[in-house]
Structure formats: C-alpha cells, structure tokens
Design a protein around this motif. Structure first.
Motif, mmCIF file in Angstrom:
data_model
loop_
_atom_site.group_PDB
_atom_site.id
_atom_site.type_symbol
_atom_site.label_atom_id
_atom_site.label_comp_id
_atom_site.label_asym_id
_atom_site.label_seq_id
_atom_site.Cartn_x
_atom_site.Cartn_y
_atom_site.Cartn_z
ATOM 1 N N SER A 84 -23.606 -16.038 28.324
ATOM 2 C CA SER A 84 -22.996 -14.766 28.704
ATOM 3 C C SER A 84 -21.526 -14.819 28.328
ATOM 4 N N PRO A 175 -28.110 0.239 25.629
ATOM 5 C CA PRO A 175 -27.212 0.371 26.780
ATOM 6 C C PRO A 175 -26.777 1.818 26.981
ATOM 7 N N LYS A 215 -28.718 -8.174 26.975
ATOM 8 C CA LYS A 215 -28.351 -7.412 28.160
ATOM 9 C C LYS A 215 -26.855 -7.133 28.120
ATOM 10 N N GLU A 217 -23.834 -5.495 30.531
ATOM 11 C CA GLU A 217 -23.424 -5.001 31.842
ATOM 12 C C GLU A 217 -21.990 -4.492 31.751
ATOM 13 N N TYR A 218 -21.744 -3.362 32.350
ATOM 14 C CA TYR A 218 -20.395 -2.785 32.330
ATOM 15 C C TYR A 218 -19.613 -3.234 33.556
#
Length: 235
Positions: A84, A175, A215, A217-218
């Motif tokens: 990540s 997204p 993936k 993510e904000y």
C-alpha cells in the motif's frame, strides 16, 4: 701515559664542556595573539529533512518505496510485491486521451486509434513533478472512464457516490470519484519495475516503479471532478 699528556687531555675536556655551556640560552615560548579583524563568515550546518519511509498505519510513502526499489538490499522485498502506498495525486494523463478513445463502453476504438492506459501519478507533496509513481491498472481504457464519469453526472444529487462500473476487461470496479489532481489516496496493489497487465505490451520504470492498483481509498477527495477532453462539465 705520562703526566704531561694526561694534563693536556683533562684541560681539553674542561674547555669543551665550557664551550657547550656558554652558548646563548633559548628564547621562552610566547603565545601568538589572536587574529584580529573581521571573522570569516561560515555557513550554518544544514538541517537535512527527516523523510519517513512509512506512514503510521504501515503504508509506504512514495520516497520510502522508491528508495527500497533502488536499494540492492531491499529491492527483492518490494519489487513485484503487494503493498500500500499513500500519496497526493499530482497529475493524470487524461488530457492525452485522443478523441477516438473517448466514448461509452460497448464500442471499440478504431483500429488506428492509439491511446495510453488511463494513469495518474502520486507524490509525497502536492505540486511535486519529479519524484512520482505512476498508478495504472484501475481502468483498462478511456471508454471505461468516460462511462463512469457520465454515470456520476447522471446520478441524482447526493447519489453521485453510488454510481458503479466494473471494468469490462479487467473486472475490478473503477474508483468513484475518478482520481484527479489534489486528492490524497491510499493505493493498494502490486508494485514493481514493470506493468504487464495491458495486452498491448509492458510498461517499465526501473527508477520509480509502477503501481498496479487493486484498491483506491480516498484520504482526501479531489477538489474537482475529473473529465476527459470534450466532455461537458456538469454545473
């Protein structure tokens, strides 16, 4: 040895000793005075920035993971591995999308249409343009991006975040919102020197690597909606 010779030797010895002891005495040490006048201006010792390799939750920073990618010690720990990465979106390649690639899904691009894979780049600081990582793999072509943007714009007010689209080639959901400059994201996926998900060939970046997103993510949403060239912006 007769008495006369012994006397001469004794006198010579005494004379030599006297000659050695009668020389000038050494001058005592005198400390030199300090240099007067203007002192040289020396620059201050620089303070090196304390860069973090990882965020508090264990995700890599852009600096941290690119450092390891170029390290002989850590290269194998990150190349081709699931990780990540947290960073700010500092640029996209949306403006380079040719008109022939901007249309709804279900329609193929013309045979002579050459379009790049939708890509955005992340960095540790807003405005950074050099030390960046390209993020790919979240959309197979611009038709997917166009279709989701259109679906978001057609959604009732307050329901825009519910619009969904699964990529017709790669299967994963795109997204929502579409990544745009100014957003802060946490991207999870496969990181390494090459990106081989596209059927048209492999992209490579041995210095900064490429992130194949699974993936997104904000942490901070984009300040403005993303649009492709020629698309009418929703008021």
């Amino acid at each position: 040895m007769n008495v006369r010779l012994a006397l001469l030797i004794s006198l010579a010895s005494i004379a030599g000793s006297a000659a050695l002891g009668c020389g000038p005495s050494e001058e005592p040490y005198k400390a030199k005075p300090a240099v007067s006048g203007k002192k040289a201006a020396m620059p201050a010792v620089p303070t090196l920035p304390q860069k973090q390799k990882k965020t508090p939750d264990g995700a890599f920073t852009v600096w941290g993971i690119t450092h390891d990618l170029r390290s002989k010690v850590h290269f194998e720990e990150v190349n081709g591995k699931p990780v990540s990465i947290v960073g700010y979106v500092v640029k996209t390649n949306f403006e380079s999308a040719p008109a022939c690639a901007i249309h709804k899904t279900g329609k193929g691009d013309p045979p002579d249409c050459k379009a790049p894979i939708p890509t955005f780049s992340i960095a540790d600081e807003k405005g950074e343009t050099k030390d960046v990582i390209d993020v790919m793999g979240w959309a197979s072509n611009f038709a997917q991006v166009y279709t989701l943007i259109d679906a978001i714009d057609r959604s009732p007010k307050g329901k825009e975040g519910e619009a969904k689209l699964a990529d017709e080639f790669w299967g994963a959901e795109l997204p929502n919102p579409i990544p745009n400059v100014g957003a802060k994201v946490k991207v999870t996926g496969n990181y390494g020197v090459t990106f081989t998900k596209a059927s048209s060939g492999a992209a490579s970046n041995p210095k900064y690597g490429i992130m194949t997103a699974e993936k997104i993510e904000y942490l901070e949403p984009p300040p403005e909606k993303a649009y492709l060239p020629g698309m009418k912006k929703k008021p």
